[in-house]
Design a protein around this motif. Structure first.
Motif, PDB file in Angstrom:
ATOM      1  N   ALA A  98      -8.467  -7.929  -0.963  1.00  0.00           N
ATOM      2  CA  ALA A  98      -7.012  -8.107  -1.101  1.00  0.00           C
ATOM      3  C   ALA A  98      -6.405  -6.731  -1.316  1.00  0.00           C
ATOM      4  CB  ALA A  98      -6.702  -9.039  -2.274  1.00  0.00           C
ATOM      5  N   PRO A  99      -6.393  -5.889  -0.271  1.00  0.00           N
ATOM      6  CA  PRO A  99      -6.169  -4.442  -0.438  1.00  0.00           C
ATOM      7  C   PRO A  99      -4.712  -3.987  -0.434  1.00  0.00           C
ATOM      8  CG  PRO A  99      -6.768  -4.921   1.822  1.00  0.00           C
ATOM      9  CD  PRO A  99      -6.772  -6.241   1.105  1.00  0.00           C
ATOM     10  N   ASN A 100      -3.859  -4.601  -1.249  1.00  0.00           N
ATOM     11  CA  ASN A 100      -2.454  -4.162  -1.332  1.00  0.00           C
ATOM     12  C   ASN A 100      -1.812  -4.078   0.062  1.00  0.00           C
ATOM     13  OD1 ASN A 100      -2.569  -3.799  -4.178  1.00  0.00           O
ATOM     14  ND2 ASN A 100      -3.429  -1.759  -3.930  1.00  0.00           N
ATOM     15  N   ASP A 101      -1.957  -5.142   0.849  1.00  0.00           N
ATOM     16  CA  ASP A 101      -1.527  -5.062   2.248  1.00  0.00           C
ATOM     17  C   ASP A 101      -0.386  -5.997   2.618  1.00  0.00           C
ATOM     18  OD1 ASP A 101      -2.974  -7.403   2.025  1.00  0.00           O
ATOM     19  OD2 ASP A 101      -4.256  -7.033   3.763  1.00  0.00           O
ATOM     20  N   LYS A 102       0.188  -6.680   1.627  1.00  0.00           N
ATOM     21  CA  LYS A 102       1.280  -7.606   1.911  1.00  0.00           C
ATOM     22  C   LYS A 102       2.601  -6.842   2.129  1.00  0.00           C
ATOM     23  CE  LYS A 102       3.997 -11.164  -0.545  1.00  0.00           C
ATOM     24  NZ  LYS A 102       5.175 -10.303  -0.733  1.00  0.00           N
ATOM     25  N   THR A 103       3.479  -7.408   2.938  1.00  0.00           N
ATOM     26  CA  THR A 103       4.844  -6.895   3.056  1.00  0.00           C
ATOM     27  C   THR A 103       5.666  -7.413   1.877  1.00  0.00           C
ATOM     28  OG1 THR A 103       4.725  -6.842   5.465  1.00  0.00           O
ATOM     29  CG2 THR A 103       6.923  -6.842   4.479  1.00  0.00           C
ATOM     30  N   ILE A 104       6.389  -6.520   1.225  1.00  0.00           N
ATOM     31  CA  ILE A 104       7.215  -6.889   0.078  1.00  0.00           C
ATOM     32  C   ILE A 104       8.462  -7.616   0.586  1.00  0.00           C
ATOM     33  CG2 ILE A 104       8.477  -6.006  -1.924  1.00  0.00           C
ATOM     34  CD1 ILE A 104       6.608  -3.524  -1.764  1.00  0.00           C
ATOM     35  N   MET A 105       8.730  -8.788   0.013  1.00  0.00           N
ATOM     36  CA  MET A 105       9.805  -9.648   0.500  1.00  0.00           C
ATOM     37  C   MET A 105      10.982  -9.673  -0.471  1.00  0.00           C
ATOM     38  SD  MET A 105       8.329 -10.596   3.291  1.00  0.00           S
ATOM     39  CE  MET A 105       9.397 -11.916   3.876  1.00  0.00           C
TER      40      MET A 105
ATOM     41  N   VAL B  29      -7.479   8.337  -9.938  1.00  0.00           N
ATOM     42  CA  VAL B  29      -6.806   7.309 -10.719  1.00  0.00           C
ATOM     43  C   VAL B  29      -7.849   6.653 -11.612  1.00  0.00           C
ATOM     44  CG1 VAL B  29      -4.864   6.855  -9.180  1.00  0.00           C
ATOM     45  CG2 VAL B  29      -7.047   5.708  -8.757  1.00  0.00           C
ATOM     46  N   SER B  30      -7.385   5.970 -12.653  1.00  0.00           N
ATOM     47  CA  SER B  30      -8.300   5.442 -13.663  1.00  0.00           C
ATOM     48  C   SER B  30      -9.042   4.197 -13.202  1.00  0.00           C
ATOM     49  CB  SER B  30      -7.512   5.120 -14.945  1.00  0.00           C
ATOM     50  OG  SER B  30      -6.806   6.248 -15.403  1.00  0.00           O
ATOM     51  N   TYR B  31      -8.526   3.522 -12.171  1.00  0.00           N
ATOM     52  CA  TYR B  31      -9.105   2.267 -11.689  1.00  0.00           C
ATOM     53  C   TYR B  31      -8.424   1.944 -10.367  1.00  0.00           C
ATOM     54  CZ  TYR B  31      -4.804   0.833 -13.982  1.00  0.00           C
ATOM     55  OH  TYR B  31      -3.499   0.751 -14.383  1.00  0.00           O
ATOM     56  N   THR B  32      -8.894   0.917  -9.695  1.00  0.00           N
ATOM     57  CA  THR B  32      -8.302   0.513  -8.420  1.00  0.00           C
ATOM     58  C   THR B  32      -6.853   0.086  -8.635  1.00  0.00           C
ATOM     59  OG1 THR B  32     -10.455  -0.242  -7.619  1.00  0.00           O
ATOM     60  CG2 THR B  32      -8.506  -1.059  -6.463  1.00  0.00           C
ATOM     61  N   CYS B  33      -5.943   0.663  -7.855  1.00  0.00           N
ATOM     62  CA  CYS B  33      -4.518   0.377  -8.017  1.00  0.00           C
ATOM     63  C   CYS B  33      -4.199  -1.075  -7.679  1.00  0.00           C
ATOM     64  CB  CYS B  33      -3.702   1.302  -7.119  1.00  0.00           C
ATOM     65  SG  CYS B  33      -3.747   3.031  -7.614  1.00  0.00           S
ATOM     66  N   ILE B  34      -3.392  -1.708  -8.511  1.00  0.00           N
ATOM     67  CA  ILE B  34      -2.939  -3.086  -8.318  1.00  0.00           C
ATOM     68  C   ILE B  34      -1.459  -3.042  -7.975  1.00  0.00           C
ATOM     69  CG2 ILE B  34      -2.586  -5.332  -9.418  1.00  0.00           C
ATOM     70  CD1 ILE B  34      -4.984  -4.605 -11.270  1.00  0.00           C
ATOM     71  N   CYS B  35      -1.114  -3.431  -6.763  1.00  0.00           N
ATOM     72  CA  CYS B  35       0.290  -3.466  -6.320  1.00  0.00           C
ATOM     73  C   CYS B  35       0.613  -4.864  -5.823  1.00  0.00           C
ATOM     74  CB  CYS B  35       0.537  -2.432  -5.219  1.00  0.00           C
ATOM     75  SG  CYS B  35       0.385  -0.733  -5.767  1.00  0.00           S
TER      76      CYS B  35
ATOM     77  N   TYR C  36       0.819  -1.220   0.000  1.00  0.00           N
ATOM     78  CA  TYR C  36       0.000   0.000   0.000  1.00  0.00           C
ATOM     79  C   TYR C  36       0.850   1.267   0.000  1.00  0.00           C
ATOM     80  CZ  TYR C  36       0.664   0.242   5.118  1.00  0.00           C
ATOM     81  OH  TYR C  36       1.181   0.326   6.391  1.00  0.00           O
ATOM     82  N   GLU C  37       2.103   1.165   0.466  1.00  0.00           N
ATOM     83  CA  GLU C  37       2.989   2.325   0.380  1.00  0.00           C
ATOM     84  C   GLU C  37       3.257   2.677  -1.079  1.00  0.00           C
ATOM     85  OE1 GLU C  37       6.290   2.647   3.407  1.00  0.00           O
ATOM     86  OE2 GLU C  37       5.836   0.499   3.592  1.00  0.00           O
ATOM     87  N   MET C  38       3.362   1.671  -1.924  1.00  0.00           N
ATOM     88  CA  MET C  38       3.587   1.914  -3.343  1.00  0.00           C
ATOM     89  C   MET C  38       2.349   2.559  -3.980  1.00  0.00           C
ATOM     90  SD  MET C  38       6.657   0.856  -3.537  1.00  0.00           S
ATOM     91  CE  MET C  38       6.771   1.377  -1.824  1.00  0.00           C
ATOM     92  N   GLU C  39       1.180   2.083  -3.601  1.00  0.00           N
ATOM     93  CA  GLU C  39      -0.059   2.701  -4.081  1.00  0.00           C
ATOM     94  C   GLU C  39      -0.119   4.166  -3.668  1.00  0.00           C
ATOM     95  OE1 GLU C  39      -4.933   2.229  -3.619  1.00  0.00           O
ATOM     96  OE2 GLU C  39      -3.601   0.946  -2.453  1.00  0.00           O
TER      97      GLU C  39
END
Length: 492
Positions: A261-268, A239-245, A220-223
Motif C-alpha cells: 500500500a505504497p502511498n499511491d492513492k489520488t487525494i480526493m 527518515v525514522s520509519y516508512t512514511c505514512i501518507c 507519494y508526492e507528500m512523502e
C-alpha cells in the motif's frame, strides 16, 4: 597532537552541530550504570559491534548505511564495519576500524589514517579490527562484556560482538544489555538537544505539507516533499520509519505506506489526511502525525472526530509526570474517546461498562505511544519483571513501565473506522449493544484521525517537542494563509 577544534558532527549551513562529548558522556554513564548494577569483575571490558555495510540481496548494490543503534549511542561513528571497546576500570575507549585495501582509494575515496578517526570521534585510541586480539590481550581483561538481549518490540536479538579469536577470552553476554538499555532510555541534555532539532525540522516539514496539499495530488508526492524538506533544510538523509501518507479510507490503515500500500492513492476532495512521518538526524529520531482535511476546511463530522482525539491527547499530556503508569495513560485515552463518541452519537450507554469490555480498542487498536530516541520505537519498554497486559489495545502498547524524568515518548491517540474491527464489534453482543449502527454507517470510509506529539518528561510534567498547528481553528487558519515560509518553492 590533539586537534584544537572540538570534534563535532555537522553538515554545514543551518544543521545542528553535535559534539562528540555526547557519546563520551554516554560511555561514562554506561560505566556508572554497570558499577551500580554490580556483579562486575575487575578489568572488565565492554565490546560493542557496529553495523556492517550490506548489499541488496545477491547484487553488488550497496544499501545506504545507517549505524547500529547501540554502537551509535556509545561511539557516534558513521562508518561501517567497526567495533568499539570501553575499559570499565579506566573509562578508556578504543575504536577499531577496518584496514582498507589499496583499491578503496580508487573506488571509494581517501583512506584515512587511524589518527583521523581518533580526532573525529574523540576516542582515546584507534586500532584496526584485524588487530583486535592483540590489543585485547595487551589489556589483559578478566572478562569481555558483550551485548545480547531481545528487542521487546521486534522480538529480534541484538547484534552481539564477535571477532576471530574471541574464544580466547572469557565472555559475559548477560550483564551489559539491561544496563545499556536503561542508559539509552534516560536522555542526557545533549541527546535532548538533538531530539529537539529532529522535532523542529520534522514539524516544519509537516507544516510545509499542510500548505502544499490539495485534492488531485498523489499521496507519494507528500512523502517526497516531506523527505525533500527534511534533507534540504535539516541534513536528514534518513527518515525514522516508512512514511505514512494515508488519505480518505487509507487513513484507517495503521501502518499504511508499505510495499503493498505504497502511498499511491489520488487525494480526493473531502478526504482527511493522516500524515505520519519523522526525520532522523545523526541516528536520532522523530515521530509526528498530523491529521487535517485535504481542502483545508473541516466538515462537521471531521471536526467532531478530530476534536475528540485532540481532547484525548491534551488530557493525557496533562496527566503525564514522573511516576505515572503508562498503561493507565492508555486507558485514560480510551475513556476520553468513548465519552466523546457517545456525545457524537456513535456509541450509547455507560462508558464504564464499555471500558470493562475494552470497546476502546475497536476504535484505537494500537498503543498510546512509545519510547523515542536513537530508534523510533526505542528500547526499554518492557524490562525484566514488567510484562505486557494481555488485553485488547494494551497488548499493543510498546511500554508498560512507570514514566520517568528524561524519558522521551510519543503521545499518539487516534480514532479509526476500520471495517473489519467494526464488523467484529457488531457481531459481538458484548460490543454491539453500545453501538448506534445507524450513526456509525455515516463514518464508514471516513478513515481515521491520529494526533502524535513527541514529549520529554520533566520533573513535574512534560516538554512538548513537536510544534505544529493542532486545534481546528489553528489548522484552518494556517492552511488558508497564503503568506508562509513553508511553501515548497522556499525550500531550495
Amino acid at each position: 597532537m590533539a586537534s584544537a577544534v572540538e570534534p563535532t558532527y555537522w553538515l554545514g549551513k543551518d544543521t545542528l552541530r553535535v559534539s562528540a562529548t555526547l557519546f563520551a558522556e554516554n560511555r561514562l554513564g554506561l560505566i556508572e550504570g554497570l558499577k551500580v548494577k554490580g556483579g562486575l569483575q575487575p578489568r572488565s571490558v565492554v565490546v560493542l559491534q557496529g553495523g556492517e555495510q550490506k548489499q541488496r540481496y545477491c547484487t553488488d548494490t550497496d544499501i545506504v548505511f545507517r549505524q547500529e543503534s547501540f554502537f551509535h549511542w556509545a561511539f557516534g561513528v558513521t562508518e561501517a564495519d567497526c567495533l568499539g571497546a570501553i575499559d570499565v576500570d579506566t573509562g578508556r575507549s578504543i575504536l577499531f576500524v577496518p584496514k582498507l585495501p589499496e583499491s578503496y582509494a580508487t573506488w571509494m575515496g581517501r583512506i584515512h589514517p587511524k589518527e583521523h578517526f581518533q580526532e573525529k570521534y574523540a576516542v582515546d585510541e584507534v586500532q584496526y579490527t584485524c588487530d583486535i586480539v592483540g590489543v585485547m590481550s595487551n589489556l589483559k581483561p578478566t572478562v569481555l562484556l558483550t551485548l545480547r538481549g531481545q528487542n521487546t518490540d521486534s522480538g529480534s536479538i541484538c547484534r552481539e560482538a564477535s571477532f576471530e579469536g574471541i574464544s580466547q577470552f572469557q565472555v559475559n553476554n548477560t550483564l551489559l544489555h539491561p544496563v545499556i538499555v536503561e542508559c539509552r532510555m534516560i536522555k542526557t541534555d545533549a541527546e535532548l538537544e538533538v531530539l529537539r532539532y529532529t522535532n523542529k525540522i520534522s514539524s516544519d516539514a509537516h507544516k510545509m505539507l499542510m500548505k502544499h496539499v490539495k485534492p488531485g495530488q498523489k499521496e507519494y508526492e507528500m512523502e517526497s516533499l516531506f523527505k525533500h524538506y527534511c534533507y534540504t533544510k535539516g541534513g536528514m538523509r534518513h527518515v525514522s520509519y516508512t512514511c505514512i501518507c494515508g488519505t480518505g479510507h487509507n487513513a484507517s490503515t495503521l501502518h499504511y505506506g508499505h510495499a503493498g500500500a505504497p502511498n499511491d492513492k489520488t487525494i480526493m476532495e473531502g478526504d482527511m489526511c493522516l500524515f505520519d512521518m519523522g526525520g532522523e538526524y545523526y541516528c536520532y529520531s522523530s515521530d509526528i502525525t498530523c491529521s487535517f482535511p485535504a481542502n483545508g476546511k473541516f466538515t462537521a463530522e471531521q471536526k467532531a472526530i478530530y476534536e475528540a482525539v485532540l481532547k484525548s491527547s491534551r488530557t493525557v499530556m496533562a496527566a503525564i509526570k514522573p511516576g505515572a503508569r503508562w498503561t493507565e495513560m492508555h486507558r485514560l485515552a480510551d475513556k476520553v474517546h468513548l465519552e466523546e463518541l457517545v456525545k457524537i452519537g456513535i456509541l450509547k450507554g455507560s462508558v464504564d461498562d464499555m471500558m470493562k469490555v475494552h470497546l476502546g480498542s475497536v476504535f484505537m487498536p494500537h498503543g498510546l505511544g512509545h519510547l523515542l530516541g536513537i530508534d523510533v520505537h526505542d528500547v526499554g519498554g518492557y524490562p525484566e519483571g514488567v510484562e505486557r497486559i494481555d488485553e485488547p489495545g494494551l497488548r499493543s502498547l510498546r511500554m508498560g513501565r512507570l514514566v520517568r524524568e528524561r524519558m522521551v515518548l510519543t503521545v499518539e491517540p487516534g480514532i479509526y473506522f476500520i471495517n473489519h474491527l467494526l464488523d467484529q464489534a457488531l457481531a459481538d453482543p458484548a460490543h454491539s449493544c453500545f453501538i448506534n449502527n445507524q450513526v456509525l454507517a455515516h463514518f464508514r470510509g471516513f478513515g481515521g484521525v491520529r494526533i502524535e506529539d513527541n514529549i520529554a518528561v520533566t520533573e513535574s510534567g512534560v516538554e512538548l517537542l513537536t510544534c505544529v498547528p493542532r486545534t481546528v481553528e489553528e489548522i484552518e487558519e494556517f492552511m488558508s494563509d497564503p503568506g508562509s515560509p513553508f511553501s515548497p518553492v522556499n525550500i531550495q
